[in-house]
Scaffold this active site. Structure first.
Site, PDB file in Angstrom:
ATOM      1  N   ALA A 139       0.768  -1.243   0.000  1.00 56.47           N
ATOM      2  CA  ALA A 139       0.000   0.000   0.000  1.00 56.47           C
ATOM      3  C   ALA A 139       0.799   1.293   0.000  1.00 56.47           C
ATOM      4  CB  ALA A 139      -0.939   0.002   1.199  1.00 56.47           C
ATOM      5  N   GLY A 193       0.407   4.955  -0.279  1.00 54.96           N
ATOM      6  CA  GLY A 193      -1.022   5.029   0.013  1.00 54.96           C
ATOM      7  C   GLY A 193      -1.872   5.776  -0.982  1.00 54.96           C
ATOM      8  N   LYS A 251      -3.177   4.848  -3.794  1.00 52.13           N
ATOM      9  CA  LYS A 251      -4.326   4.069  -4.286  1.00 52.13           C
ATOM     10  C   LYS A 251      -5.268   3.701  -3.144  1.00 52.13           C
ATOM     11  CE  LYS A 251      -1.570   2.462  -8.145  1.00 52.13           C
ATOM     12  NZ  LYS A 251      -0.213   2.740  -7.626  1.00 52.13           N
ATOM     13  N   ASP A 299       1.916  -3.034   4.293  1.00 51.66           N
ATOM     14  CA  ASP A 299       3.174  -2.865   3.555  1.00 51.66           C
ATOM     15  C   ASP A 299       4.277  -3.475   4.409  1.00 51.66           C
ATOM     16  OD1 ASP A 299       3.964  -0.918   0.984  1.00 51.66           O
ATOM     17  OD2 ASP A 299       5.654  -1.428   2.297  1.00 51.66           O
ATOM     18  N   ASP A 345      -0.711  -4.036  -5.863  1.00 47.41           N
ATOM     19  CA  ASP A 345       0.136  -3.102  -6.624  1.00 47.41           C
ATOM     20  C   ASP A 345       1.575  -3.540  -6.343  1.00 47.41           C
ATOM     21  OD1 ASP A 345       0.998  -0.965  -8.103  1.00 47.41           O
ATOM     22  OD2 ASP A 345       0.593   0.537  -6.569  1.00 47.41           O
ATOM     23  N   CYS A 398       3.947  -0.872 -12.129  1.00 42.72           N
ATOM     24  CA  CYS A 398       4.366   0.275 -12.943  1.00 42.72           C
ATOM     25  C   CYS A 398       5.558  -0.159 -13.787  1.00 42.72           C
ATOM     26  CB  CYS A 398       4.656   1.511 -12.099  1.00 42.72           C
ATOM     27  SG  CYS A 398       5.899   1.273 -10.835  1.00 42.72           S
TER      28      CYS A 398
HETATM   29  C1  LIG Z   1       4.486  -0.046  -6.152  1.00 44.84           C
HETATM   30  S1  LIG Z   1       4.695   0.281  -4.488  1.00 44.84           S
HETATM   31  C2  LIG Z   1       3.049   0.543  -3.947  1.00 44.84           C
HETATM   32  C3  LIG Z   1       2.476   1.928  -4.267  1.00 44.84           C
HETATM   33  C4  LIG Z   1       1.130   2.168  -3.618  1.00 44.84           C
HETATM   34  N1  LIG Z   1       0.181   1.137  -3.953  1.00 44.84           N
HETATM   35  C5  LIG Z   1       0.536   3.518  -3.982  1.00 44.84           C
HETATM   36  O1  LIG Z   1      -0.264   3.612  -4.888  1.00 44.84           O
HETATM   37  O2  LIG Z   1       0.890   4.509  -3.322  1.00 44.84           O
HETATM   38  C6  LIG Z   1       5.043  -1.313  -3.887  1.00 44.84           C
HETATM   39  C7  LIG Z   1       5.076  -1.438  -2.363  1.00 44.84           C
HETATM   40  O3  LIG Z   1       5.197  -2.828  -2.050  1.00 44.84           O
HETATM   41  C8  LIG Z   1       5.870  -2.929  -0.828  1.00 44.84           C
HETATM   42  N2  LIG Z   1       6.323  -4.324  -0.701  1.00 44.84           N
HETATM   43  C9  LIG Z   1       7.393  -4.919  -1.272  1.00 44.84           C
HETATM   44  N3  LIG Z   1       7.450  -6.208  -0.931  1.00 44.84           N
HETATM   45  C10 LIG Z   1       6.392  -6.445  -0.118  1.00 44.84           C
HETATM   46  C11 LIG Z   1       5.914  -7.581   0.583  1.00 44.84           C
HETATM   47  N4  LIG Z   1       6.560  -8.755   0.515  1.00 44.84           N
HETATM   48  N5  LIG Z   1       4.787  -7.453   1.334  1.00 44.84           N
HETATM   49  C12 LIG Z   1       4.142  -6.261   1.416  1.00 44.84           C
HETATM   50  N6  LIG Z   1       4.562  -5.159   0.792  1.00 44.84           N
HETATM   51  C13 LIG Z   1       5.666  -5.236   0.040  1.00 44.84           C
HETATM   52  C14 LIG Z   1       6.965  -1.900  -0.918  1.00 44.84           C
HETATM   53  O4  LIG Z   1       7.431  -1.515   0.360  1.00 44.84           O
HETATM   54  C15 LIG Z   1       6.243  -0.758  -1.657  1.00 44.84           C
HETATM   55  O5  LIG Z   1       5.758   0.191  -0.736  1.00 44.84           O
END
Ligand SMILES: C[S@@+](CC[C@H](N)C(=O)[O-])C[C@H]1O[C@@H](n2cnc3c(N)ncnc32)[C@H](O)[C@@H]1O
Length: 429
Positions: free
Chosen positions: A252, A255, A257, A275, A320, A373
């Site tokens: 998330a 945040g 989304k 997250d 995401d 992305c």
């Molecule tokens: C693409 S970003 C998310 C952007 C967010 N959805 C937004 O719109 O603001 C991916 C996120 O996945 C988290 N992440 C990476 N591996 C993860 C895991 N195993 N479990 C949970 N979150 C994870 C990262 O810390 C990062 O914040």
């Protein structure tokens, strides 16, 4: 000794390229040492050098016999900062030269002052390099492995993708539907003399004619609008949360989304945002607070829901996924140099693992939106194809956006949006 902006920019670029740190980490550290407009110039110089890194290094190679090594590497980046200013900015040449040459004293390279002066003046006298023998990385300002991957995935438009990555991204706004619709907010922008260049029909996202300080946006402080690319703004609409839903946003932070889903569907029963990175969850809370929204935040690993899940299945899940971020290079030019060819396989494995685990948390009849992305098929259509081949209770929801492909692949620059990928999956009952 007084602070020298060019020295700070050279240190940032050294930290990114030679030490693998991100611009997002390094710029704030150095920007804290300067005031006002200088913060903007520092950003411009660092982004510029990273956008044109191979090309600038090619100039240096032509101007000196041996590249600077070891303890002199920061000075190598100072040369790039110097040439970038001369080639791409409107800073008067004499100011760019004087400031850059005197920066040698700030990076423990005073003994190289004469050399930096000579190289920059020689570039100024003769800025042309023969274009006959330019390699693809120098020609397109991307790493070779990545150019090859884009070529094979997009044989007809790989050049326009690389060129979109080199452009300066626009500022897109998301209007908070709980407070105003897009046309009401558009009028408020007009009243504040803020010019709009475009509006995305599907999401209502508004593109500003030029970037401005967010605090100048009408009612920004009370959450009437947020900054978010139009590609990212497609997710809430595609997932289509309904009143009464239990929703999980499993990757998330920061945040954007999460907030968008809550804005679009005020009667969500509960939004759980997790997250793995606890420090990034602070950003999620700040965003929720500004917009006055609520969600249950959990620092947790999506590959290990056993450690945080309360056992209640979800109606909708937004995944995401952590990805190569190759769709947002125009916003983060450091990605070109931080990401390595070998990273892709590890990311694909992590995404597959998260997808499988999150699928088990979805109610029969529930919907999961997979998003990245990235523009690489490995992380997108091929990932989903693989999932559908092994998960017998998963079906792809057909959307007009797919246009015959497996999922919706947005290409960087298309309608001036970031590169993004979406696949909407439903769990059969
Ligand atoms: C693409 S970003 C998310 C952007 C967010 N959805 C937004 O719109 O603001 C991916 C996120 O996945 C988290 N992440 C990476 N591996 C993860 C895991 N195993 N479990 C949970 N979150 C994870 C990262 O810390 C990062 O914040």
């Amino acid at each position: 000794m007084s602070v020298n902006l060019r020295a700070l920019a050279a240190k940032v670029c050294f930290a990114v390229v030679d030490q693998g740190r991100s611009l997002a980490e390094e710029i704030p550290k150095q920007a804290a040492k300067v005031e006002g407009k200088d913060k903007g110039l520092l950003q411009e110089l660092c982004y510029g050098v990273l956008r044109y890194l191979p090309e600038l290094e090619n100039h240096v190679r032509h101007l000196m016999d041996k590249p600077l090594k070891g303890k002199q590497r920061v000075c190598h980046f100072l040369l790039l900062v110097g040439i970038y200013q001369l080639k791409y900015t409107r800073i008067p040449d004499h100011a760019a030269l004087n400031e850059t040459v005197s920066a040698t004293g700030n990076i423990k390279c005073r003994h190289l002052k004469g050399l930096v002066n000579a190289i920059l003046r020689s570039y100024q006298r003769n800025p042309e390099v023969s274009t006959n023998s330019l390699t693809e990385p120098v020609n397109y300002n991307h790493p070779g492995w990545f150019i090859n991957k884009v070529k094979s995935a997009y044989p007809n438009n790989w050049q326009s993708i690389l060129s979109a990555n080199q452009s300066r991204p626009p500022m897109w706004l998301r209007v908070n539907n709980r407070q105003f619709n897009a046309s009401q907010y558009l009028k408020m922008l007009e009243a504040s003399e803020i010019e709009i260049a475009d509006q995305d029909e599907k999401s209502g996202a508004l593109k500003l004619a030029s970037a401005i300080d967010v605090n100048k946006l009408p009612k920004f402080d009370v959450g009437a609008a947020s900054v978010q690319d139009a590609a990212a703004q497609q997710s809430a609409r595609l997932l289509g949360c309904q009143p009464g839903d239990l929703v999980l946003d499993c990757c998330a932070a920061p945040g954007g989304k999460t907030c968008h889903m809550l804005e679009l569907t005020p009667d969500i029963e509960q939004m759980t945002a997790i997250d793995v990175d606890e420090s990034r969850l602070v950003r999620v809370q700040e965003n929720l607070d500004r917009i006055k929204l609520e969600a249950k935040l959990i620092a947790g690993d999506a590959t290990n829901p056993e450690s945080w899940w309360d056992g209640q299945l979800f109606d909708r899940i937004l995944l995401d996924a952590p990805c190569s971020a190759t769709g947002v290079i125009r916003r983060h030019p450091d990605i070109k140099w931080l990401r390595k060819a070998d990273d892709i396989k590890a990311l694909v494995d992590l995404q597959a693992q998260i997808l499988k685990k999150m699928w088990s948390l979805l109610k029969p009849g529930g919907t999961l939106l997979y998003a990245t992305c990235s523009i690489l098929p490995d992380e997108n259509s091929e990932q989903i194809q693989q999932f559908l081949a092994t998960q017998t209770d998963a079906e792809l929801v057909e959307l007009p956006e797919y246009q015959g492909s497996l999922g919706w692949q947005l290409i960087p620059g298309e309608q001036d949006m970031d590169g993004f990928y979406y696949a909407k999956l439903v769990k059969t009952k």
